[in-house]
Structures are given as structure tokens and as C-alpha cells.
Design an enzyme around this catalytic site. Sequence first.
Site, PDB file in Angstrom:
ATOM      1  N   CYS A 162       0.825  -1.208   0.000  1.00 17.14           N
ATOM      2  CA  CYS A 162       0.000   0.000   0.000  1.00 17.14           C
ATOM      3  C   CYS A 162       0.865   1.265   0.000  1.00 17.14           C
ATOM      4  O   CYS A 162       1.457   1.601  -1.019  1.00 17.14           O
ATOM      5  CB  CYS A 162      -0.990  -0.030   1.159  1.00 17.14           C
ATOM      6  SG  CYS A 162      -2.331   1.177   0.993  1.00 17.14           S
ATOM      7  N   HIS A 213      -3.735  -5.154   0.529  1.00 19.15           N
ATOM      8  CA  HIS A 213      -3.241  -5.513   1.861  1.00 19.15           C
ATOM      9  C   HIS A 213      -3.253  -7.029   2.039  1.00 19.15           C
ATOM     10  O   HIS A 213      -4.176  -7.594   2.638  1.00 19.15           O
ATOM     11  CB  HIS A 213      -4.090  -4.840   2.946  1.00 19.15           C
ATOM     12  CG  HIS A 213      -3.765  -3.412   3.164  1.00 19.15           C
ATOM     13  ND1 HIS A 213      -2.761  -2.994   4.009  1.00 19.15           N
ATOM     14  CD2 HIS A 213      -4.290  -2.292   2.614  1.00 19.15           C
ATOM     15  CE1 HIS A 213      -2.694  -1.672   3.994  1.00 19.15           C
ATOM     16  NE2 HIS A 213      -3.600  -1.219   3.149  1.00 19.15           N
ATOM     17  N   GLU A 229      -1.684  -8.797   4.055  1.00 25.74           N
ATOM     18  CA  GLU A 229      -1.557  -9.197   5.459  1.00 25.74           C
ATOM     19  C   GLU A 229      -2.897  -9.293   6.175  1.00 25.74           C
ATOM     20  O   GLU A 229      -2.992  -9.907   7.245  1.00 25.74           O
ATOM     21  CB  GLU A 229      -0.627  -8.223   6.202  1.00 25.74           C
ATOM     22  CG  GLU A 229      -1.243  -6.931   6.669  1.00 25.74           C
ATOM     23  CD  GLU A 229      -1.548  -5.916   5.578  1.00 25.74           C
ATOM     24  OE1 GLU A 229      -2.185  -4.885   5.885  1.00 25.74           O
ATOM     25  OE2 GLU A 229      -1.144  -6.137   4.412  1.00 25.74           O
TER      26      GLU A 229
END
Length: 236
Positions: free
Chosen positions: A103, A207, A209
Site C-alpha cells: 500500500c 493488503h 496481510e
Amino acid sequence: MKKKIGISLTEASAANYENWFTPGDLGEEIELVILSYLLNNVEDISTCDGFVLTGGVDVLPSYYGGAENYPHQPAHFSPERDAFEKVIYEYSQQQRIPVLGICRGLQYINILEGGKVYEDIGEAANQIHKKDVVDKIHEVHIRKDTLLHTITGLDTGQVNSAHHQAIHPDHLGLNLMVSATSGDNIIEGIEFKDKTDKAFLLCVQWHPERMPEKESNPLSQKIKDQFIQAVRNHSK
């Protein structure tokens, strides 16, 4: 001695990045280190064999010649973080250390390589990309003959989105190429164009994660696996 992955501290959901790397991923030979602009622990940078530049607050506009005022700008920027992460990235390139940008990390690496970002992508694009209560979900198109395509084996996929800035396609950084775009032509992935004498570099706008089903979605799991392998292969 264990190898280390340095994760840059973020103001937003920092624990997600640490939790993404499970004990099974790291094994006995890799550990995580938080590289904190608040602590300015620059001495830990040189101990690392890989870096994750995380998401978070907008980069200071003066870094890319951006406007001082623009829609959805943060109440406060973080020049200390910008300066600290600049040191991390420059060290990674000097020492040929693997880097994963997420990001803001994608945007900042483009800036550090001489590129620019849109201060704000506009309200129409924000309806697709800017986080509301939860991340937005949308499709990305992955370009063939890229590292991202090789890693994931996908032409298209679903990702989560939470951003209001993006790389300006007319101002891509030095030796960078686009590896993925969204349906509305937002740049979703970048990597080195000429990878000669370069370490692993992969940057994504989404994202991984905190992606739903991140354990099974190649746009999270396979990216993480390949980055960890690059860290294991790195030798100081």
C-alpha cells in the site's frame, strides 16, 4: 544466527503485519524485527535480511512535489516516518536485500525512485478503493512476463483495497514496471523492470496481510512465501 525480517512500524493495524508471518512460515531460522521511526532504531536496519514497508499515512507531499492541500489528506503527516523509511529503502538497495512494499510502501518506493503519486484518486475511484468501515474488494489484472505473474500463476484475482492515493502512471519511478492494474486502471503492483543485480522487490497496492482468506488466496499466501524464500536465500 537467525535471519531477520524488518517490518516498518505503521500507525495503522501494525499487528496484522506481524501476525501474517506465522511460526510455521518463519521456522527456527527467521525472526521479526520492528523498525520503529518512533524509536529511530536505525542500528537494527543492518541486521535485517528482508524488509516490509507497510501501509499507513500519506507520504509528505514535498517528497514528490505534490499539492499542500488535497481531498482526504491526513490531519497530520509523519515526516519522521518518511525519513526513517527512506533510510531503510536506500540501505536495501545498497546491500541488495529483498523488499516487500504494501500500500503506502508501494507508493513510497515509487516516490523514492523518482516517481509521483496522485494526491487523491478522485471520488469515483474512491468508491472502489478507499476503505469505509471495511476494506473494499475488487478485481486486479496481472500482467504476463512479470514476477508477480510468475509467483501467483494468476491472470486475474480478487484483492482488498484501502487507499485514496495511487501511483501516477505518467510518473513511474526509475527502472520500475507495472505488474498489475485494477479495472479502472489504478496501478496495483510494481517491480523492477531490469532485475539484473537486483534483489527481490515486489510492491502491491492491496493488503495481503489482512486479506480475507489470505491463507488460500495466492495474492497473499504465494507472495508471502516467495518473499520469505528470498529472505532465506539472502546472504550478507
